[in-house]
Scaffold this motif. Structure first.
Motif, short mmCIF file in Angstrom:
data_model
loop_
_atom_site.label_atom_id
_atom_site.label_comp_id
_atom_site.label_asym_id
_atom_site.label_seq_id
_atom_site.Cartn_x
_atom_site.Cartn_y
_atom_site.Cartn_z
N MET A 173 0.79 -1.23 0.00
CA MET A 173 0.00 0.00 0.00
C MET A 173 0.83 1.28 0.00
O MET A 173 0.45 2.26 -0.65
N SER A 174 1.95 1.29 0.72
CA SER A 174 2.71 2.54 0.87
C SER A 174 3.19 3.15 -0.44
O SER A 174 3.24 4.38 -0.56
N ARG A 183 -2.72 13.24 -0.77
CA ARG A 183 -4.13 13.40 -0.41
C ARG A 183 -4.95 12.16 -0.79
O ARG A 183 -5.70 11.62 0.02
N LYS A 184 -4.83 11.72 -2.02
CA LYS A 184 -5.61 10.56 -2.46
C LYS A 184 -5.26 9.31 -1.65
O LYS A 184 -6.12 8.47 -1.40
N SER A 185 -4.00 9.21 -1.24
CA SER A 185 -3.59 8.06 -0.44
C SER A 185 -4.28 8.05 0.91
O SER A 185 -4.69 6.99 1.41
N TYR A 190 -8.55 5.74 4.53
CA TYR A 190 -9.81 5.77 5.26
C TYR A 190 -10.90 4.93 4.57
O TYR A 190 -11.90 4.58 5.19
N GLY A 191 -10.66 4.59 3.30
CA GLY A 191 -11.54 3.65 2.62
C GLY A 191 -11.45 2.26 3.21
O GLY A 191 -12.37 1.44 3.03
N ALA A 233 -1.81 0.67 8.68
CA ALA A 233 -0.43 0.23 8.53
C ALA A 233 0.08 0.46 7.11
O ALA A 233 1.23 0.82 6.91
N GLY A 234 -0.81 0.25 6.14
CA GLY A 234 -0.38 0.35 4.75
C GLY A 234 -0.13 1.75 4.27
O GLY A 234 0.73 1.97 3.42
N ILE A 235 -0.88 2.74 4.81
CA ILE A 235 -0.76 4.11 4.29
C ILE A 235 -0.49 5.14 5.39
O ILE A 235 0.50 5.87 5.34
N LEU A 236 -1.37 5.23 6.40
CA LEU A 236 -1.22 6.29 7.40
C LEU A 236 0.11 6.21 8.13
O LEU A 236 0.70 7.24 8.48
N ASN A 237 0.59 5.01 8.38
CA ASN A 237 1.85 4.86 9.11
C ASN A 237 3.04 5.35 8.29
O ASN A 237 4.11 5.60 8.84
#
Length: 352
Positions: A173-174, A183-185, A190-191, A233-237
């Motif tokens: 994901m990262s 932004r889109k990430s 959140y999706g 874990a995949g994006i926000l982190n």
């Protein structure tokens, strides 16, 4: 991404070691676990002697030749634009010169409007990451698995699988943060997080309504936990340390990011303390607070977080309305980089 992956690897390795040490009796189990902490410490220490300095820090210390070499190595893959590293060097040099003239410091984090906005964005991102509910799920997942009817050994196995899933989420994901933008990430993250939270809340409520006897519904709670994990874990982190560091100006970057992580740790301490009491007394209703915050966070991200993909740190200054010494395209020589001043509108036009 590397930062997030290292955290995830740390969790995963520790959780699998913890599972293995479950079968070791006596004090040896915890002593081995604590002693193994020396291994990653040594691994971090030894290569640190070869880690390059930040080119911006080198220029701030009047070590221009070293900074130029570091930038050249960093951009060695750009065969189609071999002058990029020199133009960026000129831009950095000019911006630092301008910052020194303006005398920016820690107090400006709160006195300068654009800096205050950026500190707010950093703090909000750090707090919102933890207010997804990831800390209660991560730190008390063994307790949650046992509520769902699993024994001690199976709970440890699921915890180790959780850590492994975290690593896979980062790897898959990262990279989207650079592909589709920051932004889109976040909205993609959140999706996963919001539907995952809804699954946890709805299925846990049904589980409680069955006097915690419906183990099929209990498994759905665990599915919701793992589904949500892909978003955090995949994006926000990855997003939080990336975005926090790149939007803060060089002269106050350390202090600005520190404000975010101070808030981060305050929230973590709070959640670690209250989660056992909340799970015991209000059960699934506890996660409603996180779901509400998630919706608030999406709105704030949409309206207040600008896109920073593919912009240099100096160009990001212009995005937030700060004065920039020279645009990247105009940084053709060190002379123009130091002495030419371009207003914000010109830089924004260049970015567009």
């Amino acid at each position: 991404m590397i930062y997030a992956l290292n955290i995830s690897l740390g969790y995963m390795i520790t959780e699998w070691i913890g599972l293995g040490l479950f079968f070791v009796k006596g004090n040896a189990s915890w002593r081995i676990l604590f002693g193994l902490q020396l291994v990653p410490t040594a691994i971090m220490l030894i290569p640190s002697f070869w880690m390059p300095f930040s080119p911006r820090w080198l220029i701030m210390k009047d070590r221009q030749d070293e900074a130029r070499i570091v930038l050249e190595k960093l951009h060695s893959h750009m065969k189609d634009d071999e002058t990029f590293h020199q133009r960026e060097f000129n831009q950095i040099q000019a911006q630092i010169h301008l910052d020194n003239e303006e005398g920016r410091g820690f107090k400006d984090l709160f006195l300068t409007p654009s800096y205050r906005k950026r500190v707010f964005l950093v703090v909000f991102a750090c707090v919102s990451g933890q207010m997804t509910g990831i800390i209660p799920l991560q730190n008390y997942q063994v307790f949650i698995y046992q509520i769902c009817g699993f024994g001690g050994l199976m709970s440890l196995i699921l915890t180790a699988v959780w850590g492994t899933t975290t690593c896979l989420a980062v790897l898959f994901m990262s990279p989207w943060i650079d592909r589709i933008g920051r932004r889109k990430s976040v909205f993609l993250a959140y999706g996963f997080i919001i539907p995952g939270s809804l699954i946890i809340i709805v299925t846990w409520a049904r589980f409680d309504a069955s006097d915690r006897t419906n183990l099929g519904v209990a498994k759905a709670i665990i599915f919701g936990m793992f589904f949500m994990l892909w978003g955090y874990a995949g994006i926000l982190n990855t997003f939080v340390p990336c975005y926090s560091s790149e939007i803060m100006p060089t002269c106050v970057r350390a202090a600005g990011v520190a404000c975010g992580y101070a808030a981060f740790n305050i929230i973590v301490i709070l959640l670690v303390q209250v989660t056992p009491l909340a799970l015991e007394n209000v059960s699934w209703r506890y996660f409603l607070a996180f779901l509400i915050w998630d919706f608030i966070a999406v709105v704030v991200y949409y309206f207040f977080y600008p896109e920073t993909k593919n912009a240099t740190l100096e160009e990001i200054e212009a995005i937030f309305g700060d004065r920039v010494a020279v645009s990247l395209d105009d940084a053709c020589s060190s002379h123009s980089a130091v002495h030419e001043k371009v207003n914000v509108e010109q830089v924004e036009k260049t970015l567009a």
